[in-house]
Design an enzyme around this catalytic site. Structure first.
Site, PDB file in Angstrom:
ATOM      1  CG  ASP A 119       9.286 -11.492  12.250  1.00 53.34           C
ATOM      2  OD1 ASP A 119       9.560 -10.324  11.903  1.00 53.34           O
ATOM      3  OD2 ASP A 119       9.278 -11.858  13.437  1.00 53.34           O
TER       4      ASP A 119
ATOM      5  CE  LYS B 206       4.507  -5.450  13.874  1.00 58.09           C
ATOM      6  NZ  LYS B 206       5.504  -6.532  13.945  1.00 58.09           N
TER       7      LYS B 206
ATOM      8  CG  HIS C 214       6.084 -11.206  14.782  1.00 60.39           C
ATOM      9  ND1 HIS C 214       6.142 -11.601  16.104  1.00 60.39           N
ATOM     10  CD2 HIS C 214       6.953 -10.170  14.666  1.00 60.39           C
ATOM     11  CE1 HIS C 214       7.010 -10.839  16.745  1.00 60.39           C
ATOM     12  NE2 HIS C 214       7.526  -9.964  15.899  1.00 60.39           N
TER      13      HIS C 214
ATOM     14  CG  ASP D 265       8.435  -7.235   8.938  1.00 61.53           C
ATOM     15  OD1 ASP D 265       8.767  -8.402   8.661  1.00 61.53           O
ATOM     16  OD2 ASP D 265       8.092  -6.894  10.079  1.00 61.53           O
ATOM     17  CG  ASN D 266      11.891  -8.395   9.927  1.00 61.14           C
ATOM     18  OD1 ASN D 266      11.246  -7.524  10.486  1.00 61.14           O
ATOM     19  ND2 ASN D 266      11.742  -9.675  10.225  1.00 61.14           N
TER      20      ASN D 266
ATOM     21  CG  HIS E 129       5.766  -2.257  15.609  1.00 62.42           C
ATOM     22  ND1 HIS E 129       6.647  -3.291  15.371  1.00 62.42           N
ATOM     23  CD2 HIS E 129       6.088  -1.781  16.844  1.00 62.42           C
ATOM     24  CE1 HIS E 129       7.455  -3.446  16.401  1.00 62.42           C
ATOM     25  NE2 HIS E 129       7.138  -2.535  17.321  1.00 62.42           N
TER      26      HIS E 129
ATOM     27  CB  CYS F 251       8.746  -4.851  13.156  1.00 56.24           C
ATOM     28  SG  CYS F 251       8.828  -6.628  13.437  1.00 56.24           S
TER      29      CYS F 251
END
Length: 496
Positions: free
Chosen positions: A34, A125, A220, A278-279, A127, A71
């Site tokens: 994020d 992470k 995040h 990631d975004n 996910h 994500c």
């Protein structure tokens, strides 16, 4: 005589392999979570990122670089090289209680690198699904794994909750290999993950090349950081932004300590560092993407135009800005080819972009499918019965053109809190479902050209129809109450 030639052939092959093996680069792949476009120093941010700025400045900054807006999709494309429409992960993220995961038939980057002789390790992470043990990172090509399996958690206590109907399922989410680890409560995750990664580097057997996948929890939400990291940002009045800034600084420090460990271990000169978000940033949780439009979870540039750079002594050009179209799925074939591996048993949608990055050659990517999500809320009416259904949420790039259909999410331009008065709210009609932008000329998506260039819209809708025909069914199962950590001693982990 035949045996002699056979022995000599094997001998020379081993020599070649040894020589080639010594040239295989170490790969350090760092993912921030994020991380907003406006939150790195070299994009003009008030947030201090001296380490990232230095590494990027001495390497290659990727300024036409794209990720996915949330994500799990980005991580799935990073590790498999495949578009979401080809793995069934077109819709949303993988929720903790969903029996869902990146399909086993999609080999991961770690699988492929291990085939070529790499030591493969992941810290941070995941996910990408964990409802069965075979989906754990340790069974997806990684020699070791330490980190958390869900999408977010407390930075200190490492616990997370998932709401399932009326029930709230909570538990500790920290896994070492195949087993839960409840011994790290109280340790801030950015420090914890950096320390674990440094241990891997220090203990690495140099007879093998190293692949270290480092997907940080930072930055995040929840917004948490030791107080000392917020001290340089006392001038930031917005509390969320101030905490977020401290989290970014802590991550920057972590990257510094990790890269120092590579240098001290004598690995750095043969290492390729790839850094990516990631975004886009979540503006209501401290992140910012100004001057881009939109934010995390939207298909506007603020959600998908990511921070990315490469640093390595192996680059033939350094200290440059690359503006070729590059996507997160491109890392899969790029890294495998750098490692001397084979793509024969994979079907990547990405392209090998190393010569583009390292030598400045024209990039191989001329178009980019951001996504086609048939499960997302359908918006408006079909533009044409003979074309792709524009009610469906999509985004697609063809050269400099970007087309979006359906509902791309909130398209407001949100400035940082200190200049929030410059923000502008999205005023698109609620039933509008086609947008066309020339991203080269209009990177902040101010001028919709869909009515001026209907021929380009039609051409891009035809390409969306083509991609739609190649899509596999969406994998988005109902939540399973057997996920409840209370059934396994209060920890998250496989339940089937």
């Amino acid at each position: 005589m035949q045996n002699l030639f056979l022995i000599l052939g094997v001998f020379f092959l081993l020599i070649i392999q040894c020589i080639y093996g010594s040239q295989q680069p170490n790969i350090l792949l760092v993912v921030a979570d994020d991380y907003g476009f406006n939150d790195i120093g070299y994009h003009g941010s008030e947030i201090l990122t001296p380490t990232l700025d230095k590494l990027a400045g001495e390497g290659v900054k990727l300024e036409n670089y794209y990720v996915q807006p949330i994500c799990s999709p980005t991580r799935s494309q990073l590790l498999s090289g495949r578009y979401q429409i080809h793995t069934g992960l077109q819709h949303a993220i993988i929720w903790p209680c969903q029996p869902n995961a990146l399909p086993l038939e999609d080999l991961t980057l770690a699988d492929k690198l291990r085939q070529t002789g790499y030591a493969t390790h992941a810290v941070g992470k995941w996910h990408l699904g964990f409802y069965k043990e075979e989906y754990l990172p340790i069974n997806r090509g990684f020699d070791s794994y330490f980190g958390y399996l869900t999408g977010s958690e407390d930075y200190f206590n490492h616990d997370t909750c998932n709401f399932l109907t009326k029930d709230k399922y909570c538990g500790i989410d920290m896994t070492k290999g195949r087993s839960p680890d409840i011994t790290e409560t109280g340790k801030y995750s950015t420090h914890l993950f950096t320390e674990r990664a440094i241990d891997i580097v220090k203990n690495h057997n140099k007879s093998k090349p190293l692949f270290l996948y480092m997907p940080y929890q930072a930055v995040h939400e929840p917004l948490e950081v030791p107080a000392k990291y917020m001290k340089p940002y006392e001038f930031i009045k917005d509390g969320n932004r101030r905490t977020y800034a401290g989290m970014v600084s802590c991550m920057d420090e972590g990257v510094k300590n990790l890269t120092n460990a590579f240098q001290e271990a004598g690995l750095w000169d043969n290492t390729i560092l790839i850094f990516t978000t990631d975004n886009g940033g979540l503006v209501y949780s401290g992140g910012n993407n100004w001057p881009l439009r939109g934010w995390k979870a939207t298909l506007w540039e603020g959600g998908v135009h990511g921070i990315g750079f490469v640093h390595s002594q192996l680059l033939k050009q350094k200290g440059v800005v690359n503006k070729d179209l590059i996507h997160v799925s491109d890392w899969f074939p790029t890294i495998i080819n750098l490692a001397g591996g084979s793509l024969n048993d994979t079907k990547p949608d990405g392209f090998d972009q190393w010569k583009t990055i390292s030598e400045g050659e024209i990039g191989k990517r001329t178009e980019l499918l951001h996504n086609i999500d048939p499960m997302y809320y359908h918006r408006g009416s079909r533009v044409s019965p003979n074309k792709f259904d524009t009610r469906i949420r999509t985004a697609f790039r063809l050269g400099d053109w970007k087309l979006m259909t359906g509902d791309p999410g909130n398209g407001s331009w949100i400035a940082p809190p200190e200049i929030r008065k410059e923000s502008r709210l999205d005023s698109s009609p609620k039933d509008k479902n086609v947008w066309l932008f020339n991203i080269l000329k209009d990177p902040n998506e101010n001028h919709d050209l869909s009515e001026e260039y209907p021929d380009i819209v039609d051409k891009m809708l035809d390409r969306l129809s083509y991609y739609s025909q190649t899509a596999v069914p969406v994998r988005f199962p109902e939540a399973d109450p057997n996920c409840n950590p209370a059934l396994r001693g209060g920890v998250w982990g496989p339940w089937e």
